[in-house]
Structures are given as structure tokens and as C-alpha cells.
Design a protein around this motif. Structure first.
Motif, PDB file in Angstrom:
ATOM      1  N   THR A  75       0.840  -1.204   0.000  1.00 12.64           N
ATOM      2  CA  THR A  75       0.000   0.000   0.000  1.00 12.64           C
ATOM      3  C   THR A  75       0.864   1.239   0.000  1.00 12.64           C
ATOM      4  O   THR A  75       2.090   1.161   0.136  1.00 12.64           O
ATOM      5  CB  THR A  75      -0.943  -0.005   1.220  1.00 12.64           C
ATOM      6  OG1 THR A  75      -1.982   0.948   1.006  1.00 12.64           O
ATOM      7  CG2 THR A  75      -0.193   0.303   2.519  1.00 12.64           C
ATOM      8  N   HIS A  76       0.231   2.392  -0.170  1.00 13.14           N
ATOM      9  CA  HIS A  76       0.888   3.675   0.092  1.00 13.14           C
ATOM     10  C   HIS A  76       0.127   4.339   1.220  1.00 13.14           C
ATOM     11  O   HIS A  76      -1.101   4.259   1.287  1.00 13.14           O
ATOM     12  CB  HIS A  76       0.951   4.560  -1.149  1.00 13.14           C
ATOM     13  CG  HIS A  76      -0.322   4.686  -1.913  1.00 13.14           C
ATOM     14  ND1 HIS A  76      -1.379   5.470  -1.503  1.00 13.14           N
ATOM     15  CD2 HIS A  76      -0.715   4.136  -3.091  1.00 13.14           C
ATOM     16  CE1 HIS A  76      -2.354   5.414  -2.389  1.00 13.14           C
ATOM     17  NE2 HIS A  76      -1.996   4.597  -3.357  1.00 13.14           N
ATOM     18  N   SER A  77       0.847   5.000   2.128  1.00  9.70           N
ATOM     19  CA  SER A  77       0.223   5.495   3.348  1.00  9.70           C
ATOM     20  C   SER A  77       1.109   6.527   4.011  1.00  9.70           C
ATOM     21  O   SER A  77       2.334   6.385   4.029  1.00  9.70           O
ATOM     22  CB  SER A  77      -0.017   4.326   4.308  1.00  9.70           C
ATOM     23  OG  SER A  77      -0.358   4.769   5.600  1.00  9.70           O
ATOM     24  N   SER A  78       0.468   7.555   4.596  1.00  8.32           N
ATOM     25  CA  SER A  78       1.227   8.525   5.385  1.00  8.32           C
ATOM     26  C   SER A  78       1.548   7.971   6.763  1.00  8.32           C
ATOM     27  O   SER A  78       2.276   8.588   7.527  1.00  8.32           O
ATOM     28  CB  SER A  78       0.442   9.832   5.518  1.00  8.32           C
ATOM     29  OG  SER A  78      -0.797   9.597   6.161  1.00  8.32           O
ATOM     30  N   GLY A  79       1.000   6.817   7.101  1.00  4.52           N
ATOM     31  CA  GLY A  79       1.365   6.233   8.384  1.00  4.52           C
ATOM     32  C   GLY A  79       0.441   5.176   8.917  1.00  4.52           C
ATOM     33  O   GLY A  79       0.785   4.003   8.966  1.00  4.52           O
ATOM     34  N   ASN A  80      -0.775   5.564   9.317  1.00  6.45           N
ATOM     35  CA  ASN A  80      -1.607   4.628  10.073  1.00  6.45           C
ATOM     36  C   ASN A  80      -2.083   3.425   9.263  1.00  6.45           C
ATOM     37  O   ASN A  80      -2.111   2.310   9.773  1.00  6.45           O
ATOM     38  CB  ASN A  80      -2.815   5.357  10.671  1.00  6.45           C
ATOM     39  CG  ASN A  80      -2.454   6.130  11.924  1.00  6.45           C
ATOM     40  OD1 ASN A  80      -1.452   5.839  12.580  1.00  6.45           O
ATOM     41  ND2 ASN A  80      -3.259   7.116  12.272  1.00  6.45           N
ATOM     42  N   HIS A  81      -2.466   3.630   8.005  1.00  2.00           N
ATOM     43  CA  HIS A  81      -2.891   2.479   7.211  1.00  2.00           C
ATOM     44  C   HIS A  81      -1.720   1.529   6.998  1.00  2.00           C
ATOM     45  O   HIS A  81      -1.880   0.310   7.078  1.00  2.00           O
ATOM     46  CB  HIS A  81      -3.463   2.927   5.870  1.00  2.00           C
ATOM     47  CG  HIS A  81      -3.828   1.780   4.966  1.00  2.00           C
ATOM     48  ND1 HIS A  81      -4.838   0.891   5.249  1.00  2.00           N
ATOM     49  CD2 HIS A  81      -3.278   1.365   3.790  1.00  2.00           C
ATOM     50  CE1 HIS A  81      -4.922  -0.016   4.279  1.00  2.00           C
ATOM     51  NE2 HIS A  81      -3.989   0.254   3.388  1.00  2.00           N
ATOM     52  N   GLY A  82      -0.540   2.093   6.737  1.00  3.74           N
ATOM     53  CA  GLY A  82       0.643   1.245   6.561  1.00  3.74           C
ATOM     54  C   GLY A  82       0.971   0.455   7.812  1.00  3.74           C
ATOM     55  O   GLY A  82       1.286  -0.742   7.753  1.00  3.74           O
ATOM     56  N   THR A  83       0.875   1.125   8.951  1.00  8.62           N
ATOM     57  CA  THR A  83       1.119   0.445  10.226  1.00  8.62           C
ATOM     58  C   THR A  83       0.108  -0.680  10.433  1.00  8.62           C
ATOM     59  O   THR A  83       0.468  -1.804  10.805  1.00  8.62           O
ATOM     60  CB  THR A  83       1.004   1.454  11.388  1.00  8.62           C
ATOM     61  OG1 THR A  83       1.972   2.486  11.207  1.00  8.62           O
ATOM     62  CG2 THR A  83       1.251   0.772  12.723  1.00  8.62           C
ATOM     63  N   CYS A  84      -1.149  -0.377  10.186  1.00  3.03           N
ATOM     64  CA  CYS A  84      -2.210  -1.358  10.437  1.00  3.03           C
ATOM     65  C   CYS A  84      -2.176  -2.503   9.439  1.00  3.03           C
ATOM     66  O   CYS A  84      -2.461  -3.652   9.793  1.00  3.03           O
ATOM     67  CB  CYS A  84      -3.568  -0.663  10.433  1.00  3.03           C
ATOM     68  SG  CYS A  84      -3.770   0.467  11.843  1.00  3.03           S
ATOM     69  N   LEU A  85      -1.820  -2.214   8.186  1.00  2.00           N
ATOM     70  CA  LEU A  85      -1.695  -3.288   7.202  1.00  2.00           C
ATOM     71  C   LEU A  85      -0.522  -4.193   7.570  1.00  2.00           C
ATOM     72  O   LEU A  85      -0.610  -5.423   7.440  1.00  2.00           O
ATOM     73  CB  LEU A  85      -1.511  -2.712   5.799  1.00  2.00           C
ATOM     74  CG  LEU A  85      -1.645  -3.725   4.661  1.00  2.00           C
ATOM     75  CD1 LEU A  85      -3.059  -4.304   4.596  1.00  2.00           C
ATOM     76  CD2 LEU A  85      -1.266  -3.091   3.316  1.00  2.00           C
ATOM     77  N   SER A  86       0.558  -3.598   8.065  1.00  2.00           N
ATOM     78  CA  SER A  86       1.701  -4.403   8.528  1.00  2.00           C
ATOM     79  C   SER A  86       1.295  -5.275   9.709  1.00  2.00           C
ATOM     80  O   SER A  86       1.696  -6.446   9.795  1.00  2.00           O
ATOM     81  CB  SER A  86       2.863  -3.492   8.924  1.00  2.00           C
ATOM     82  OG  SER A  86       3.326  -2.758   7.815  1.00  2.00           O
TER      83      SER A  86
END
Length: 315
Positions: A75-86
Motif C-alpha cells: 500500500t501507500h500510506s502517510s502512516g496509520n494504514h501502513g502500520t495497520c496493514l503491517s
């Protein structure tokens, strides 16, 4: 374009139950007095991985087929989506790659890595983000889980307001911050079906007000690189989230940077919780528009708590 339904939300709720918290709702007499309303704060800052996006990410990851899962997610994300997808990918044992702006808070980059994700940096613009991400997908073949313009993600986010209306009876309205519109869309999905009498408001920074301008114009207006302390709200609406916003949102209100920071400080002081600037925008708009919310019972979604405590906006 597939538009998620109430059945998708119900399926998501069952699917993600082992992987997310049913977050608490907090109240404050002082904040009620300041606003003239009864405020009920749904604390997704206390969610797994520190943000509501654990809901949508978990629904997307655990809904993948075995063949899709083997290739991992990106994904691409400024932070929270990337953290949550991880986080979700780690729970399923599959790889996750996140394209992040180089200006994203270091705490959010570290959080992605802490959950086992790989960070690839890009320039802080939508154009750069999407170009770098295309390279990542071409190289890895990973399943793209969009931060918000994804029916699986929206169905997962919709579970938050389903909990809220079970926890607090007789609400008049619900407010959520808006960037790309994933949480607002999920809120619209649930409430339009289960509590259609409730008004749904979105809150946005004045310095990243493309959703506000889109709402007033009747079509999507995108800013490439807005600058605001509310770093989670810099992305534009897309076709799927725009469908929910234009169909079900009562209004969008904006707040200045100063008003956002003041509201953030109030919540830290009065609710005794750690939350990020994006989460303070709804309270800022309520305090700015007291006449609209006075005497009402209002649910506010505190969307995340992943803030860099070494760089608080009032320092």
C-alpha cells in the motif's frame, strides 16, 4: 466500482473480531460545557496498532485467498494504514510493503517496521506516492490494499460506528475526520442502514480542505501536496469514498491549524489520552460551530494515537 453493503460490514465484523479491540467510549463534563453538547468519544487511538485502520486492514488481509496471500500485500500510506496493514499481514504471516512520504513522522515509519513491514520512501505528493507504488507492485506482485478507496477497507472501517451506536443510545450525530474518506464512508455505510436518522458530519483542516471544496462543488477536487499538522488527512477523495460522502454526509466543517492544536491539547488534558492531530479536528469544528451541535448527543471518532511524542505540535 463495487459499493460495499451492510452485509459486507457484518461479514467484516465477524472476520476481524479476533484481531481488533472493541474500543471504549469516553466522556468529559468540561468538554460538554465548552461545546454545549453531550460528546461521546469513540477511542480508536486505543485500537490495535493505534488506529481505526486496523479494522479495514484486517478485513482486507484476512479476506484474501491463499494464492493472493502468498504474494503479500502492499500500500501507500502517510502512516496509520501502513502500520495497520503491517500489523494485519504479520498476524497472517505474509509480507507487507508500504510506500511512505519521506516527511511522514518517524514514529509511524518505525511502527510499520516494528510490525514487520518494509518501508519504501517517496516524495510528499500524491503524484510521487502513486508512481513509486506502481514500481513496488510491478516488482513484488503484491495485492494492493488501498488506504481508503477499497470496498474491503470501507467495510472494515464501518464496524467502528456499529459498535458506537451499540455503546451509546440516542445519538443525534456522528463526526469523523476526513482525508481520503475511508472512516467517513464506513460511518455512512453503517449509519445509513442501521440509524438513518443520525446526521453524519466530516471535519477537515482548512489547509487541506479538498473534501470540503469537493462537497460544495459537487465533484472531486484534489490537492497534490497540502500542508497541515493533521498529517493523516492530506490525501484526496476517490470515486468510492466520494460516493458515500456526496450521498450521506450532512456537511463538512473545517478548522484552522491553531484550532486543531488547541482541541488536541484539550483532549489530552481532559480525557487523559494520547491522540494525534488528525483526531482533534472534529472537536475543533464543534467548538467553532457550537450553534449547530448545542444540546445534541454527538459521537466523535478519535481515529488514531500514533503521534511522535518528541515532536508535539505545541512544542
Amino acid at each position: 466500482m463495487y459499493i460495499p453493503t451492510l452485509n459486507d460490514m457484518l461479514a467484516a465484523r465477524a472476520r476481524i473480531a479476533p484481531f481488533v479491540h472493541r474500543t471504549p467510549v469516553l466522556t468529559s463534563r468540561i468538554l460538554n460545557e465548552l461545546s454545549g453538547a453531550e460528546l461521546f468519544f469513540k477511542c480508536e487511538n486505543l485500537q490495535k496498532a493505534g488506529a481505526f485502520k486496523a479494522r479495514g486492514a484486517s478485513n482486507a488481509v484476512f479476506g484474501l485467498s491463499e494464492e493472493q496471500a502468498r504474494r503479500g500485500v502492499a500500500t501507500h500510506s502517510s502512516g496509520n494504514h501502513g502500520t495497520c496493514l503491517s500489523y494485519a499481514a504479520g498476524r497472517r504471516g505474509i509480507p507487507c510493503t508500504v510506500v511512505m512520504p519521506r516527511t511522514a513522522p518517524q514514529a509511524k515509519k518505525d511502527a510499520v517496521k516494528g510490525y514487520g513491514g518494509t518501508v519504501v520512501e517517496c516524495e510528499p505528493s500524491t503524484t510521487s506516492r502513486e508512481a513509486v507504488f506502481a514500481e513496488v507492485v510491478a516488482k513484488t506482485g503484491a495485492e494492493f490494499v488501498h488506504p481508503y478507496n477499497d470496498h474491503r477497507v470501507i467495510a472494515g472501517q464501518a464496524t467502528c460506528s456499529a459498535e458506537l451506536i451499540e455503546q451509546v443510545e440516542n445519538l443525534d450525530a456522528v463526526l469523523a475526520p476526513i482525508g481520503g474518506g475511508g472512516m467517513v464512508s464506513g460511518t455512512c455505510l453503517t449509519l445509513s442502514n442501521l440509524a438513518p436518522h443520525l446526521k453524519i458530519y466530516a471535519a477537515e483542516p482548512e489547509q487541506a480542505d479538498d473534501a470540503y471544496r469537493s462537497f460544495k462543488a459537487g465533484h472531486i477536487i484534489s490537492d497534490d501536496a497540502p500542508d497541515t499538522v493533521a498529517d493523516g488527512l492530506k490525501v484526496p477523495l476517490k470515486d468510492l469514498t466520494w460516493h458515500f460522502v456526496r450521498s450521506f454526509v450532512t456537511d463538512i466543517h473545517t478548522a484552522s491549524e491553531h484550532e486543531i492544536v488547541d482541541a488536541m491539547k484539550l483532549i489530552w488534558k481532559r480525557l487523559k489520552i494520547v491522540m494525534e492531530p488528525s483526531s482533534a479536528v472534529p472537536l475543533a469544528t464543534i467548538l467553532k460551530n457550537r450553534e449547530i451541535f448545542a444540546g445534541k448527543r454527538v459521537g466523535i471518532i478519535i481515529t488514531g494515537g500514533n503521534v511522535d511524542v518528541d515532536k508535539l505540535p505545541w512544542n
